[in-house]
Enzyme design. Sequence first.
Site, PDB file in Angstrom:
ATOM      1  CG  HIS A  47      -2.185  -0.802   0.986  1.00 55.01           C
ATOM      2  ND1 HIS A  47      -2.926  -1.364   2.013  1.00 55.01           N
ATOM      3  CD2 HIS A  47      -2.830  -1.171  -0.161  1.00 55.01           C
ATOM      4  CE1 HIS A  47      -3.957  -2.013   1.506  1.00 55.01           C
ATOM      5  NE2 HIS A  47      -3.930  -1.915   0.199  1.00 55.01           N
ATOM      6  CG  ASP A  97      -0.353   3.719   4.101  1.00 59.11           C
ATOM      7  OD1 ASP A  97      -0.483   2.817   3.269  1.00 59.11           O
ATOM      8  OD2 ASP A  97      -0.813   3.650   5.259  1.00 59.11           O
TER       9      ASP A  97
END
Length: 304
Positions: A65, A67
């Site tokens: 992901h 982030d």
Amino acid sequence: MELIFLGTGAGVPSKGRNVTAIALTMLNERNSIWLFDCGEATQHQILRSSIKLSKLEKIFITHLHGDHIFGLPGLLSSRSFQGGETALTVYGPVGLANYIRTSLAVSGAHLKYPLEIVEIEDELVFEDATFRVTCKELEHGILSYGYRIEEADKAGALDAAGLAALGVKPGPIFKELKEGKTVTLEDGTVVNGSAFIGPSKKGRVIAIFGDTKVTPNELAVARHADVVVHEATFAADMGDMAGEYMHSTTLEAATLAKNAEAKQLIITHISSRYSRDDNQSLVDECRTIFPNTEIATDFAIFEL
């Protein structure tokens, strides 16, 4: 050894928290630093810390992901400009190599150091004489891992006072005795080194989790760990939302630490819906189940 939290927020950066990145410094143990995840602007956070990119030896990515990985291309490129010449290895899920190589190729980046990318295929990630890293798959809707870092046990201290009483003087002979060898002194006295070595010191164990909902695999990663670093994206009253987005609450993280019989829990990956004013209530929720809990903030340092 220290854990330095470079980013402790979930999903998107906020004014109070950057997105996820955790440094494990091992300057005394192996003169290097390991990084766990590398969210956007991690290299900016490093500029405000004591970390030197030239000391970075390994990067462990929990999942892909944004982030947790959007800071990788910039950091890898900048390491070349900051004196990084030693080899660097990046570990993570399948797809990591394609992401890194494509990012570097499209941007025309040329690294001045050897870069190895290892896509995890089994539980054993890395092992040498001083550390062993294993992983377990978690449950997050995308392949996500928890890493268990185990330090090798250290040999006990040599009883210098006891040896001095026998007339053994410090010097090369101490090295042999420290290795447990039997040595014959000039006067014919036979000294068994193993009899003068104290009990071994158990190595430290650190568990660092990627994003996940509650899953049985977590327990094996956290079992008897000195420190468990676990996401607590949501407060206890947001259990339904945590389950929907495959994240954990404060109470779920604390329950894991308790069941694993860990020594300390550090919660991180906090949703941007919570401000710094909410930190105490979040950690207090954990402490109702696992008293030795702390909440990570950006640039917080925890000695191990």
